[in-house]
Design a protein around this motif. Structure first.
Motif, PDB file in Angstrom:
ATOM      1  N   PHE A  39      12.204  -1.130  -3.408  1.00  0.00           N
ATOM      2  CA  PHE A  39      12.368   0.225  -3.936  1.00  0.00           C
ATOM      3  C   PHE A  39      13.505   0.282  -4.950  1.00  0.00           C
ATOM      4  O   PHE A  39      14.460  -0.490  -4.877  1.00  0.00           O
ATOM      5  CB  PHE A  39      12.691   1.222  -2.810  1.00  0.00           C
ATOM      6  CG  PHE A  39      11.497   1.645  -2.009  1.00  0.00           C
ATOM      7  CD1 PHE A  39      10.843   2.835  -2.283  1.00  0.00           C
ATOM      8  CD2 PHE A  39      11.034   0.853  -0.973  1.00  0.00           C
ATOM      9  CE1 PHE A  39       9.746   3.226  -1.537  1.00  0.00           C
ATOM     10  CE2 PHE A  39       9.936   1.231  -0.216  1.00  0.00           C
ATOM     11  CZ  PHE A  39       9.289   2.434  -0.502  1.00  0.00           C
ATOM     12  N   GLU A  40      13.385   1.207  -5.893  1.00  0.00           N
ATOM     13  CA  GLU A  40      14.483   1.597  -6.760  1.00  0.00           C
ATOM     14  C   GLU A  40      14.905   2.992  -6.303  1.00  0.00           C
ATOM     15  O   GLU A  40      14.090   3.741  -5.760  1.00  0.00           O
ATOM     16  CB  GLU A  40      14.050   1.654  -8.224  1.00  0.00           C
ATOM     17  CG  GLU A  40      13.699   0.305  -8.801  1.00  0.00           C
ATOM     18  CD  GLU A  40      13.176   0.396 -10.238  1.00  0.00           C
ATOM     19  OE1 GLU A  40      13.020   1.528 -10.767  1.00  0.00           O
ATOM     20  OE2 GLU A  40      12.920  -0.661 -10.812  1.00  0.00           O
ATOM     21  N   VAL A  41      16.163   3.333  -6.535  1.00  0.00           N
ATOM     22  CA  VAL A  41      16.679   4.637  -6.143  1.00  0.00           C
ATOM     23  C   VAL A  41      17.456   5.209  -7.310  1.00  0.00           C
ATOM     24  O   VAL A  41      18.158   4.479  -8.012  1.00  0.00           O
ATOM     25  CB  VAL A  41      17.623   4.527  -4.921  1.00  0.00           C
ATOM     26  CG1 VAL A  41      18.084   5.906  -4.462  1.00  0.00           C
ATOM     27  CG2 VAL A  41      16.958   3.767  -3.778  1.00  0.00           C
ATOM     28  N   SER A 108       6.070  -1.617  -6.227  1.00  0.00           N
ATOM     29  CA  SER A 108       4.719  -2.190  -6.233  1.00  0.00           C
ATOM     30  C   SER A 108       3.630  -1.168  -6.537  1.00  0.00           C
ATOM     31  O   SER A 108       2.602  -1.505  -7.119  1.00  0.00           O
ATOM     32  CB  SER A 108       4.421  -2.871  -4.897  1.00  0.00           C
ATOM     33  OG  SER A 108       4.429  -1.917  -3.849  1.00  0.00           O
ATOM     34  N   THR A 109       3.856   0.097  -6.169  1.00  0.00           N
ATOM     35  CA  THR A 109       2.813   1.121  -6.356  1.00  0.00           C
ATOM     36  C   THR A 109       3.174   2.165  -7.396  1.00  0.00           C
ATOM     37  O   THR A 109       2.307   2.897  -7.864  1.00  0.00           O
ATOM     38  CB  THR A 109       2.544   1.870  -5.034  1.00  0.00           C
ATOM     39  OG1 THR A 109       3.737   2.586  -4.659  1.00  0.00           O
ATOM     40  CG2 THR A 109       2.122   0.915  -3.930  1.00  0.00           C
ATOM     41  N   GLY A 110       4.472   2.275  -7.728  1.00  0.00           N
ATOM     42  CA  GLY A 110       4.915   3.307  -8.653  1.00  0.00           C
ATOM     43  C   GLY A 110       5.051   4.683  -8.007  1.00  0.00           C
ATOM     44  O   GLY A 110       5.365   5.664  -8.676  1.00  0.00           O
TER      45      GLY A 110
END
Length: 131
Positions: A39-41, A108-110
């Motif tokens: 994840f990005e945050v 991975s999914t956006g």
């Protein structure tokens, strides 16, 4: 029963020119932390909801070119947001209320998830020097 509380809507307060740290635990459900591997945050604070992200008063994140957000323990869902002193040092001599949110992006999914939002009030400080 559990004693966990999920992130949600908050009113936060800080002083202009101070370093301000926000530690959150992102929940998977009421008492299980979300695994933040992959994840990005990011953290965004603006004067109004309509302000474009690029013109936000404070914009921090885990992915370059943004900085200031760290996933401190991915398996425990822990995130640390550090608003640097320089981000607010030029704010006005009156309290400034911003709207903010903390969002996750599953790489991975956006898919995007808002895990916290609210207001951030930045009050004037007396000492104006940053060493």
């Amino acid at each position: 029963s559990c004693s966990c509380s999920a992130p949600g809507e908050f009113d936060r307060f800080m002083r202009r020119g101070d370093t301000f740290i926000i530690d959150i635990v992102v929940p998977e459900d009421a008492c299980t932390p979300k695994n933040l591997t992959g994840f990005e945050v990011w953290f965004t604070a603006k004067e109004h909801y309509a302000v474009p992200d690029a013109q936000a008063s404070i914009r921090l994140g885990t992915a370059l070119p943004l900085t200031g957000v760290t996933i401190t323990s991915p398996f425990e869902g822990k995130v640390r947001i550090v608003i640097p002193a320089q981000a607010t040092v030029n704010f006005p001599d009156t309290p400034m209320m911003l709207v903010y949110d903390v969002q996750l992006k599953e790489i991975s999914t956006g898919r995007i998830f808002t895990v916290e939002s609210g207001t951030l009030t930045v009050s004037p400080d007396v000492t104006r020097a940053i060493v």
